[in-house]
Motif scaffolding. Sequence first.
Motif, PDB file in Angstrom:
ATOM      1  N   LEU A 158       0.863  -1.192   0.000  1.00 64.54           N
ATOM      2  CA  LEU A 158       0.000   0.000   0.000  1.00 64.54           C
ATOM      3  C   LEU A 158       0.891   1.229   0.000  1.00 64.54           C
ATOM      4  N   LEU A 159       0.734   2.056  -1.017  1.00 66.75           N
ATOM      5  CA  LEU A 159       1.466   3.317  -1.097  1.00 66.75           C
ATOM      6  C   LEU A 159       0.447   4.437  -1.215  1.00 66.75           C
ATOM      7  N   ILE A 160       0.590   5.465  -0.374  1.00 64.49           N
ATOM      8  CA  ILE A 160      -0.321   6.610  -0.333  1.00 64.49           C
ATOM      9  C   ILE A 160       0.446   7.847  -0.784  1.00 64.49           C
ATOM     10  N   ALA A 161      -0.155   8.642  -1.642  1.00 63.72           N
ATOM     11  CA  ALA A 161       0.484   9.890  -2.073  1.00 63.72           C
ATOM     12  C   ALA A 161      -0.590  10.948  -2.266  1.00 63.72           C
ATOM     13  N   ASN A 162      -0.753  11.810  -1.287  1.00 64.07           N
ATOM     14  CA  ASN A 162      -1.681  12.940  -1.368  1.00 64.07           C
ATOM     15  C   ASN A 162      -0.829  14.188  -1.572  1.00 64.07           C
ATOM     16  N   ILE A 163      -0.448  14.430  -2.829  1.00 60.48           N
ATOM     17  CA  ILE A 163       0.464  15.544  -3.116  1.00 60.48           C
ATOM     18  C   ILE A 163      -0.166  16.437  -4.195  1.00 60.48           C
ATOM     19  N   LEU A 164       0.434  16.551  -5.371  1.00 60.50           N
ATOM     20  CA  LEU A 164      -0.099  17.371  -6.454  1.00 60.50           C
ATOM     21  C   LEU A 164      -0.045  16.573  -7.749  1.00 60.50           C
ATOM     22  N   ALA A 165      -0.856  16.983  -8.726  1.00 63.38           N
ATOM     23  CA  ALA A 165      -0.965  16.224  -9.966  1.00 63.38           C
ATOM     24  C   ALA A 165       0.369  16.125 -10.711  1.00 63.38           C
ATOM     25  N   GLY A 166       1.093  17.255 -10.813  1.00 61.31           N
ATOM     26  CA  GLY A 166       2.362  17.234 -11.544  1.00 61.31           C
ATOM     27  C   GLY A 166       3.356  16.233 -10.974  1.00 61.31           C
ATOM     28  N   PRO A 167       3.662  16.303  -9.672  1.00 65.09           N
ATOM     29  CA  PRO A 167       4.559  15.314  -9.085  1.00 65.09           C
ATOM     30  C   PRO A 167       4.047  13.880  -9.195  1.00 65.09           C
ATOM     31  N   LEU A 168       2.730  13.679  -9.127  1.00 65.47           N
ATOM     32  CA  LEU A 168       2.195  12.327  -9.266  1.00 65.47           C
ATOM     33  C   LEU A 168       2.528  11.747 -10.640  1.00 65.47           C
ATOM     34  N   VAL A 169       2.375  12.564 -11.676  1.00 61.76           N
ATOM     35  CA  VAL A 169       2.708  12.103 -13.026  1.00 61.76           C
ATOM     36  C   VAL A 169       4.196  11.763 -13.113  1.00 61.76           C
ATOM     37  N   GLU A 170       5.029  12.631 -12.559  1.00 62.24           N
ATOM     38  CA  GLU A 170       6.477  12.400 -12.605  1.00 62.24           C
ATOM     39  C   GLU A 170       6.884  11.152 -11.826  1.00 62.24           C
ATOM     40  N   LEU A 171       6.181  10.876 -10.736  1.00 57.26           N
ATOM     41  CA  LEU A 171       6.550   9.754  -9.872  1.00 57.26           C
ATOM     42  C   LEU A 171       5.937   8.426 -10.309  1.00 57.26           C
ATOM     43  N   ALA A 172       5.098   8.435 -11.328  1.00 56.86           N
ATOM     44  CA  ALA A 172       4.411   7.205 -11.738  1.00 56.86           C
ATOM     45  C   ALA A 172       5.360   6.031 -11.979  1.00 56.86           C
ATOM     46  N   PRO A 173       6.474   6.203 -12.732  1.00 57.67           N
ATOM     47  CA  PRO A 173       7.375   5.057 -12.919  1.00 57.67           C
ATOM     48  C   PRO A 173       7.976   4.550 -11.607  1.00 57.67           C
ATOM     49  N   ASP A 174       8.298   5.470 -10.685  1.00 62.13           N
ATOM     50  CA  ASP A 174       8.835   5.060  -9.381  1.00 62.13           C
ATOM     51  C   ASP A 174       7.788   4.289  -8.577  1.00 62.13           C
ATOM     52  N   PHE A 175       6.533   4.738  -8.642  1.00 62.57           N
ATOM     53  CA  PHE A 175       5.466   4.018  -7.944  1.00 62.57           C
ATOM     54  C   PHE A 175       5.306   2.618  -8.519  1.00 62.57           C
ATOM     55  N   GLY A 176       5.426   2.508  -9.857  1.00 63.35           N
ATOM     56  CA  GLY A 176       5.312   1.197 -10.489  1.00 63.35           C
ATOM     57  C   GLY A 176       6.357   0.221  -9.999  1.00 63.35           C
ATOM     58  N   LYS A 177       7.549   0.723  -9.692  1.00 63.57           N
ATOM     59  CA  LYS A 177       8.621  -0.132  -9.176  1.00 63.57           C
ATOM     60  C   LYS A 177       8.455  -0.418  -7.685  1.00 63.57           C
ATOM     61  N   ALA A 178       7.857   0.532  -6.949  1.00 68.23           N
ATOM     62  CA  ALA A 178       7.805   0.430  -5.495  1.00 68.23           C
ATOM     63  C   ALA A 178       6.629  -0.387  -4.976  1.00 68.23           C
ATOM     64  N   VAL A 179       5.537  -0.477  -5.763  1.00 70.09           N
ATOM     65  CA  VAL A 179       4.343  -1.208  -5.328  1.00 70.09           C
ATOM     66  C   VAL A 179       4.399  -2.620  -5.890  1.00 70.09           C
ATOM     67  N   MET A 180       4.207  -3.603  -5.025  1.00 73.03           N
ATOM     68  CA  MET A 180       4.292  -4.992  -5.461  1.00 73.03           C
ATOM     69  C   MET A 180       3.083  -5.355  -6.332  1.00 73.03           C
ATOM     70  N   PRO A 181       3.224  -6.358  -7.216  1.00 73.43           N
ATOM     71  CA  PRO A 181       2.084  -6.788  -8.021  1.00 73.43           C
ATOM     72  C   PRO A 181       0.883  -7.144  -7.139  1.00 73.43           C
ATOM     73  N   GLY A 182      -0.287  -6.628  -7.499  1.00 76.33           N
ATOM     74  CA  GLY A 182      -1.480  -6.823  -6.703  1.00 76.33           C
ATOM     75  C   GLY A 182      -1.648  -5.795  -5.603  1.00 76.33           C
ATOM     76  N   GLY A 183      -0.623  -4.953  -5.390  1.00 72.56           N
ATOM     77  CA  GLY A 183      -0.666  -3.954  -4.330  1.00 72.56           C
ATOM     78  C   GLY A 183      -1.523  -2.757  -4.694  1.00 72.56           C
ATOM     79  N   SER A 184      -1.744  -1.885  -3.705  1.00 72.95           N
ATOM     80  CA  SER A 184      -2.649  -0.748  -3.846  1.00 72.95           C
ATOM     81  C   SER A 184      -1.893   0.571  -3.835  1.00 72.95           C
ATOM     82  N   LEU A 185      -2.402   1.518  -4.612  1.00 70.26           N
ATOM     83  CA  LEU A 185      -1.862   2.872  -4.682  1.00 70.26           C
ATOM     84  C   LEU A 185      -3.021   3.837  -4.459  1.00 70.26           C
TER      85      LEU A 185
END
Length: 294
Positions: free
Chosen positions: A222-249
Amino acid sequence: MHERKQQVQAALLAHDRIDDWDGELVIAGREVAEDRPDDWVLEGWYPNKPGKAQKTALAALFQGKAPKITIEELPTEDWVTLSQQGTPPIRAGRFHVHTPDHPADPDTIDFVIPASQAFGTGQHRTTSGCLEMLGAMKARGVLARNVADIGTGTGLLGFAALALWPRAKVTLTDIDPVCVPVVEDNAALNGVPLGPKPGEAVMVVAEGMDDPLITVRGPYDLLIANILAGPLVELAPDFGKAVMPGGSLLLAGLLAGEQEAAVRRAMRLAGFRLGARLQRGDWAILWLRRRRMR
């Protein structure tokens, strides 16, 4: 700068697309009043008297004729803290969040969060929406053993996850060092244990996901990110690596409409699919699931 809601939201979107924006010029949009939901104001804060460059930058966010810019010198005060003082308690799903001058509610998961310099007291619709969504995730059987709260602010969302999943390891991160004592004080106030073990929370000062400890403690279910739209878009590849398959974002801080579409597109490319969605006012709260490997 008073304008219609759509014009201010378009200006905020334009701001998100500017890579070399002056980081000291902070902007936000809000309703003028609750009974005037279509009348918005764009506000900006600058540590010194704004000059031509700052006024030009603000005006350029608007298409066509720019609105009138009014400049006001503010006293040296902690305006974030002052703006949150005297705020009423909020109820978000199973959670009750209040400042110390209000009583606890023993029939809820109760948190006392004083007004502070950090974002995330529960008053903003994105924060309360995330609390609602966390409760819904728990009710739908999500099991979280390893949680990260990126851009934690006061620590509230990470604390909430730990209340729902008491044996989870929780990693709290924020780019602003001022959040460290805020999180420590709030943890003590709410009986949240700090430490590296299951059932405890660790605080890290980092920009996005850029810290070895964040990597070492992953992957996260489970990864939570309540930030801003721009940083969320930029961080998408990092989130993809950090969240395990089947995990929640769990994502928030994005306006429904163009911002939401951009974030969902970036997350889809990073391997996430939509699980559920809430909208609170103009803000979208997204629960995404990482696709399982075949």
